[in-house]
Design a protein around this motif. Structure first.
Motif, short mmCIF file in Angstrom:
data_model
loop_
_atom_site.label_atom_id
_atom_site.label_comp_id
_atom_site.label_asym_id
_atom_site.label_seq_id
_atom_site.Cartn_x
_atom_site.Cartn_y
_atom_site.Cartn_z
N ARG A 1 8.37 -13.39 1.47
CA ARG A 1 7.09 -13.52 2.19
C ARG A 1 6.48 -12.13 2.42
O ARG A 1 5.30 -11.92 2.21
CB ARG A 1 7.33 -14.23 3.52
CG ARG A 1 6.08 -14.50 4.32
CD ARG A 1 6.39 -15.20 5.63
NE ARG A 1 6.93 -16.52 5.46
CZ ARG A 1 6.20 -17.62 5.27
NH1 ARG A 1 4.90 -17.53 5.19
NH2 ARG A 1 6.77 -18.79 5.15
N SER A 2 7.32 -11.19 2.83
CA SER A 2 6.85 -9.83 3.10
C SER A 2 6.36 -9.15 1.82
O SER A 2 5.31 -8.50 1.81
CB SER A 2 7.97 -9.01 3.75
OG SER A 2 7.57 -7.68 3.94
N ALA B 1 2.98 -10.58 0.69
CA ALA B 1 1.91 -10.15 1.60
C ALA B 1 1.58 -8.67 1.40
O ALA B 1 0.40 -8.30 1.35
CB ALA B 1 2.33 -10.41 3.05
N ARG B 2 2.57 -7.84 1.28
CA ARG B 2 2.35 -6.39 1.17
C ARG B 2 1.81 -5.98 -0.19
O ARG B 2 0.99 -5.08 -0.29
CB ARG B 2 3.65 -5.63 1.41
CG ARG B 2 4.11 -5.69 2.85
CD ARG B 2 5.11 -4.61 3.20
NE ARG B 2 4.41 -3.33 3.20
CZ ARG B 2 4.61 -2.36 2.30
NH1 ARG B 2 5.46 -2.51 1.34
NH2 ARG B 2 3.95 -1.23 2.38
#
Length: 124
Positions: free
Chosen positions: A46-47, A50-51
């Motif tokens: 998820r990170s 997103a990043r």
């Protein structure tokens, strides 16, 4: 179009470390025999998405259901993993569940040569 490869430590990138070679969002994250070594896989995925702005992930992981002996060994308490550093060796259901938890959807999933190959995209 052009192709540019960016190589980085997945844990550093997920934790927010800057990647000096990354100035624009990337299209595809390739994780070939990486996920099984990571704790907190859904959160890391998820990170990363997103990043990095990725719109596609190409995944390759060892399949738990690669051979009838694997679940049998695990049931007997005998080492069953291909590598003792593996946190998991996925069933199809487990990989699907982790993708859902990461906010991803599986576009494709197939098993070949004892491994699962998948294409995932943000579920937006």
């Amino acid at each position: 179009g052009s192709v540019r490869y960016v190589v980085g430590n997945i844990l550093d990138l997920a934790a927010g470390a800057l990647c000096p070679d990354l100035h624009t969002p990337i299209d595809t994250i390739v994780l070939s025999n990486v996920l099984e070594h990571l704790p907190d896989r859904p959160q890391i995925l998820r990170s990363l998405v997103a990043r990095l702005g990725a719109t596609r992930l190409l995944l390759r992981v060892p399949a738990f259901e690669r051979d009838w002996r694997v679940p049998y060994k695990r049931e007997l308490g005998v080492e069953w993993r291909l590598d003792p550093t593996h946190e998991i060796e996925h069933t199809r259901a487990e990989l699907g569940q982790e993708m859902t938890e990461a906010g991803l959807r599986l576009d494709s999933l197939h098993q070949q040569w004892g491994e699962l190959f998948a294409v995932a995209r943000p579920a937006r």
